[in-house]
Design a protein around this motif. Sequence first.
Motif, PDB file in Angstrom:
ATOM      1  N   ILE A  45     -20.986  31.266 -16.003  1.00  0.00           N
ATOM      2  CA  ILE A  45     -22.048  32.064 -15.402  1.00  0.00           C
ATOM      3  C   ILE A  45     -21.970  31.904 -13.890  1.00  0.00           C
ATOM      4  CG2 ILE A  45     -23.595  31.848 -17.388  1.00  0.00           C
ATOM      5  CD1 ILE A  45     -25.063  29.638 -15.784  1.00  0.00           C
ATOM      6  N   THR A  46     -22.745  32.681 -13.162  1.00  0.00           N
ATOM      7  CA  THR A  46     -22.808  32.472 -11.718  1.00  0.00           C
ATOM      8  C   THR A  46     -23.630  31.216 -11.463  1.00  0.00           C
ATOM      9  OG1 THR A  46     -24.765  33.860 -11.481  1.00  0.00           O
ATOM     10  CG2 THR A  46     -22.627  34.939 -11.199  1.00  0.00           C
ATOM     11  N   VAL A  47     -23.314  30.518 -10.391  1.00  0.00           N
ATOM     12  CA  VAL A  47     -23.978  29.253 -10.075  1.00  0.00           C
ATOM     13  C   VAL A  47     -25.484  29.440  -9.911  1.00  0.00           C
ATOM     14  CG1 VAL A  47     -24.104  27.363  -8.404  1.00  0.00           C
ATOM     15  CG2 VAL A  47     -21.894  28.308  -9.022  1.00  0.00           C
ATOM     16  N   GLU A  48     -25.898  30.557  -9.347  1.00  0.00           N
ATOM     17  CA  GLU A  48     -27.321  30.755  -9.092  1.00  0.00           C
ATOM     18  C   GLU A  48     -28.104  31.266 -10.305  1.00  0.00           C
ATOM     19  OE1 GLU A  48     -24.734  33.949  -7.915  1.00  0.00           O
ATOM     20  OE2 GLU A  48     -24.964  32.106  -6.810  1.00  0.00           O
ATOM     21  N   ALA A  49     -27.432  31.546 -11.416  1.00  0.00           N
ATOM     22  CA  ALA A  49     -28.111  32.052 -12.618  1.00  0.00           C
ATOM     23  C   ALA A  49     -29.013  30.975 -13.211  1.00  0.00           C
ATOM     24  CB  ALA A  49     -27.087  32.498 -13.649  1.00  0.00           C
ATOM     25  N   ARG A  50     -30.180  31.385 -13.655  1.00  0.00           N
ATOM     26  CA  ARG A  50     -31.130  30.485 -14.306  1.00  0.00           C
ATOM     27  C   ARG A  50     -31.079  30.786 -15.806  1.00  0.00           C
ATOM     28  NH1 ARG A  50     -30.774  27.578 -10.446  1.00  0.00           N
ATOM     29  NH2 ARG A  50     -32.035  27.850  -8.609  1.00  0.00           N
ATOM     30  N   VAL A  51     -30.642  29.812 -16.571  1.00  0.00           N
ATOM     31  CA  VAL A  51     -30.486  29.991 -18.004  1.00  0.00           C
ATOM     32  C   VAL A  51     -31.333  28.940 -18.722  1.00  0.00           C
ATOM     33  CG1 VAL A  51     -28.834  29.968 -19.916  1.00  0.00           C
ATOM     34  CG2 VAL A  51     -28.154  30.890 -17.698  1.00  0.00           C
ATOM     35  N   PRO A  52     -32.220  29.369 -19.627  1.00  0.00           N
ATOM     36  CA  PRO A  52     -33.052  28.396 -20.351  1.00  0.00           C
ATOM     37  C   PRO A  52     -32.217  27.586 -21.352  1.00  0.00           C
ATOM     38  CG  PRO A  52     -33.422  30.605 -21.195  1.00  0.00           C
ATOM     39  CD  PRO A  52     -32.506  30.748 -20.006  1.00  0.00           C
ATOM     40  N   ARG A  86     -22.354  22.149 -16.360  1.00  0.00           N
ATOM     41  CA  ARG A  86     -21.528  21.653 -15.254  1.00  0.00           C
ATOM     42  C   ARG A  86     -21.224  22.814 -14.320  1.00  0.00           C
ATOM     43  NH1 ARG A  86     -18.414  19.448 -19.641  1.00  0.00           N
ATOM     44  NH2 ARG A  86     -19.317  17.435 -20.113  1.00  0.00           N
ATOM     45  N   ASN A  87     -21.867  22.806 -13.152  1.00  0.00           N
ATOM     46  CA  ASN A  87     -21.689  23.863 -12.152  1.00  0.00           C
ATOM     47  C   ASN A  87     -21.911  25.228 -12.782  1.00  0.00           C
ATOM     48  OD1 ASN A  87     -21.088  21.928 -10.166  1.00  0.00           O
ATOM     49  ND2 ASN A  87     -18.987  21.796 -10.933  1.00  0.00           N
ATOM     50  N   GLU A  88     -20.853  26.065 -12.851  1.00  0.00           N
ATOM     51  CA  GLU A  88     -21.013  27.415 -13.389  1.00  0.00           C
ATOM     52  C   GLU A  88     -20.630  27.503 -14.867  1.00  0.00           C
ATOM     53  OE1 GLU A  88     -16.733  27.229 -12.379  1.00  0.00           O
ATOM     54  OE2 GLU A  88     -18.485  26.585 -11.292  1.00  0.00           O
ATOM     55  N   ARG A  89     -20.514  26.378 -15.535  1.00  0.00           N
ATOM     56  CA  ARG A  89     -20.138  26.355 -16.954  1.00  0.00           C
ATOM     57  C   ARG A  89     -21.279  25.788 -17.799  1.00  0.00           C
ATOM     58  NH1 ARG A  89     -14.369  27.806 -17.715  1.00  0.00           N
ATOM     59  NH2 ARG A  89     -13.682  27.917 -15.586  1.00  0.00           N
ATOM     60  N   ILE A  90     -21.439  26.352 -18.992  1.00  0.00           N
ATOM     61  CA  ILE A  90     -22.446  25.883 -19.932  1.00  0.00           C
ATOM     62  C   ILE A  90     -21.787  25.776 -21.309  1.00  0.00           C
ATOM     63  CG2 ILE A  90     -24.615  26.420 -21.115  1.00  0.00           C
ATOM     64  CD1 ILE A  90     -25.462  28.048 -18.755  1.00  0.00           C
ATOM     65  N   GLY A  91     -21.985  24.657 -21.964  1.00  0.00           N
ATOM     66  CA  GLY A  91     -21.541  24.503 -23.348  1.00  0.00           C
ATOM     67  C   GLY A  91     -22.723  24.748 -24.265  1.00  0.00           C
ATOM     68  N   VAL A  92     -22.540  25.609 -25.266  1.00  0.00           N
ATOM     69  CA  VAL A  92     -23.634  25.937 -26.176  1.00  0.00           C
ATOM     70  C   VAL A  92     -23.229  25.685 -27.624  1.00  0.00           C
ATOM     71  CG1 VAL A  92     -24.647  27.658 -24.634  1.00  0.00           C
ATOM     72  CG2 VAL A  92     -23.017  28.391 -26.364  1.00  0.00           C
ATOM     73  N   ARG A  93     -24.249  25.405 -28.421  1.00  0.00           N
ATOM     74  CA  ARG A  93     -24.077  25.274 -29.861  1.00  0.00           C
ATOM     75  C   ARG A  93     -24.756  26.475 -30.489  1.00  0.00           C
ATOM     76  NH1 ARG A  93     -27.174  22.047 -34.129  1.00  0.00           N
ATOM     77  NH2 ARG A  93     -28.758  21.999 -32.512  1.00  0.00           N
ATOM     78  N   PHE A  94     -24.074  27.118 -31.447  1.00  0.00           N
ATOM     79  CA  PHE A  94     -24.672  28.238 -32.162  1.00  0.00           C
ATOM     80  C   PHE A  94     -25.596  27.690 -33.237  1.00  0.00           C
ATOM     81  CE2 PHE A  94     -20.456  30.622 -31.310  1.00  0.00           C
ATOM     82  CZ  PHE A  94     -20.874  30.997 -30.054  1.00  0.00           C
TER      83      PHE A  94
END
Length: 103
Positions: A54-61, A83-91
């Motif tokens: 994602i972009t660094v400035e994006a706000r993701v819940p 981590r910075n512009e990366r997000i690890g998610v679990r489905f």
Amino acid sequence: MATPAKPVPDESDEPRREHRQRVLKGGAIITGISNSEVSCTLRNQHEGGAELKITVEARVPDRFLLYVPVDGIAYRCEVRWRRNERIGVRFTGTEPKPRLHYG
């Protein structure tokens, strides 16, 4: 504003059991806040989750719906790490294409 997720420790020191398929797919993070969407790119994906860019400035819940148009599926997601512009998610489940998706 969402509280950043803390990294969730692995249950064991075993290597990852699931092979992470490298992908390059566009996606939309649907936050549910005024039907807002955040564009993202899936970098790898497996049955249980994915890594998003994602972009660094994006706000993701910490919990959201991830719609992947090429899959035609919306994945319910829970953030496992950031981590910075990366997000690890679990489905945590799937849903059909959201009615309010703009694309």
